[in-house]
Scaffold this active site. Sequence first.
Site, PDB file in Angstrom:
ATOM      1  N   LYS A  51     -17.574  -0.645  37.178  1.00 23.13           N
ATOM      2  CA  LYS A  51     -17.552  -0.139  35.798  1.00 23.13           C
ATOM      3  C   LYS A  51     -16.665   1.110  35.734  1.00 23.13           C
ATOM      4  CE  LYS A  51     -21.928   2.221  36.785  1.00 23.13           C
ATOM      5  NZ  LYS A  51     -23.387   2.122  36.628  1.00 23.13           N
ATOM      6  N   TYR A 270      -7.255  32.177  29.545  1.00 24.65           N
ATOM      7  CA  TYR A 270      -7.865  32.319  28.216  1.00 24.65           C
ATOM      8  C   TYR A 270      -9.141  33.166  28.274  1.00 24.65           C
ATOM      9  CZ  TYR A 270      -4.965  28.669  26.078  1.00 24.65           C
ATOM     10  OH  TYR A 270      -3.928  27.941  25.578  1.00 24.65           O
TER      11      TYR A 270
HETATM   12  C1  PLP Z   1     -23.876   2.206  37.975  1.00 25.32           C
HETATM   13  C2  PLP Z   1     -24.919   1.279  38.436  1.00 25.32           C
HETATM   14  C3  PLP Z   1     -24.999   0.928  39.793  1.00 25.32           C
HETATM   15  C4  PLP Z   1     -24.173   1.596  40.865  1.00 25.32           C
HETATM   16  O1  PLP Z   1     -24.771   2.834  41.168  1.00 25.32           O
HETATM   17  P1  PLP Z   1     -24.184   3.814  42.275  1.00 25.32           P
HETATM   18  O2  PLP Z   1     -25.166   4.925  42.317  1.00 25.32           O
HETATM   19  O3  PLP Z   1     -22.850   4.234  41.771  1.00 25.32           O
HETATM   20  O4  PLP Z   1     -24.095   3.053  43.532  1.00 25.32           O
HETATM   21  C5  PLP Z   1     -25.915  -0.057  40.161  1.00 25.32           C
HETATM   22  N1  PLP Z   1     -26.736  -0.625  39.242  1.00 25.32           N
HETATM   23  C6  PLP Z   1     -26.704  -0.263  37.927  1.00 25.32           C
HETATM   24  C7  PLP Z   1     -27.659  -0.902  36.981  1.00 25.32           C
HETATM   25  C8  PLP Z   1     -25.818   0.698  37.493  1.00 25.32           C
HETATM   26  O5  PLP Z   1     -25.800   1.073  36.199  1.00 25.32           O
END
Ligand code: PLP
Length: 387
Positions: A51, A270
């Site tokens: 993702k 800034y």
């Molecule tokens: C993002 C996600 C993962 C992966 O998690 P990590 O901590 O990055 O390994 C696995 N399962 C679900 C449902 C997620 O949303």
Amino acid sequence: MNKLLRRTSDPSRIPDNAAGGLLHIDLDVLASNWRNLRDHAGGAEAAAVVKANAYGTGIEQAVPALLRAGCRTFFVAHLDEAICTRAVAADAAIYVLNGLLTGTGPTYADFDLRPVLGSSEEIDEWAAFSRSEGRRFKAAVHVDTGMNRLGLTVPEGLALRDRTDLQDFDLALLMSHFVSAEEGGNPLNGQQIEAFQAVRQSLPGIPASLANSSGIYLAQKPHFDLVRPGYALYGGNPTPDRDNPMSPVVGLEGRIVQLRWIEPDQTVGYNGRWTALEQRRVATISVGYADGYPRSASARGNSSETVLAGMALVNGRRCPFAGNISMDLIAVDVTEAADQVQRGDTVTLIGGDLTVDEVGRRAGTIGYEVLTSLGSRYARTYRGGEG
Ligand SMILES: *Cc1c(COP(=O)(O)O)cnc(C)c1O
């Protein structure tokens, strides 16, 4: 118009030294991290969570590298990410974690994608869609064992087997998600495993998945049939209390565009939030928050104070940031390395012993956010990933 400008519709033609920051992504390390996780999963299948554009590293590059390593199942958050994944993974199983939105059934079917159904209504809709098409389309069902975010409640999960419309589609995976798997001693882990076990036992024969990256390393070994690592694939530490079993995938360098001496009592950046107490050498780096570097890593205070803020490695030496991070620039106090730096040099913002985890901590956030914010402005170079 000059030749270069005419060619900018093809970003690959822009020379790397035209960009402010250089992002290095090592696809061979990504593949070896995946194998390492698979080997820790006690025989369970290892999927890959890709993702957010493969945690900032690029779906188009990361997914083929993972396929070559042997990965066959991918998870994304959104349906559009799944379509991008399908474009480079013709035969893989691809799950959409955020679930089924009304009216998207045909898109799932067109691209052979699988929703992760997270409510009774979503199950209704997927069963109805499958009936209307006369096909048992595949899907996962998510049971919420503690996150209180997405998924059926545990009682709803236990009642699943009594739903007659469960036969209308192909329930290919039963899953849940840990709340704090990176805290090995957190009692919630055991409670979630137990609740998930109960639902699983009520649905014999359905493959089950609970572990994210950190879950793979829990003492209870809750690997079930499939593990879903994300962060660790990209080099994040799944065991924050111990040494990182993974290797770094991402490196970030910024270029020094100016060097100057700052006189005592002068401020930098800034709002003048950082003051030089004595003469300091400051390098201005051409990376800023618009590149995705978190502004919360700004260094407030003065040149003698130690504050939790960003750092750069300058010729291997740790040099602290000075003042607020701007949109396109970061000032770094390089006094300690002053005799070794010049305009045009690159400094390391992620890499060496400056890990993604540490950069996150120094910005008051987590490495996950650092990775997924990696900007499109960087000149990206990929290493490895070939056959
Ligand atoms: C993002 C996600 C993962 C992966 O998690 P990590 O901590 O990055 O390994 C696995 N399962 C679900 C449902 C997620 O949303």
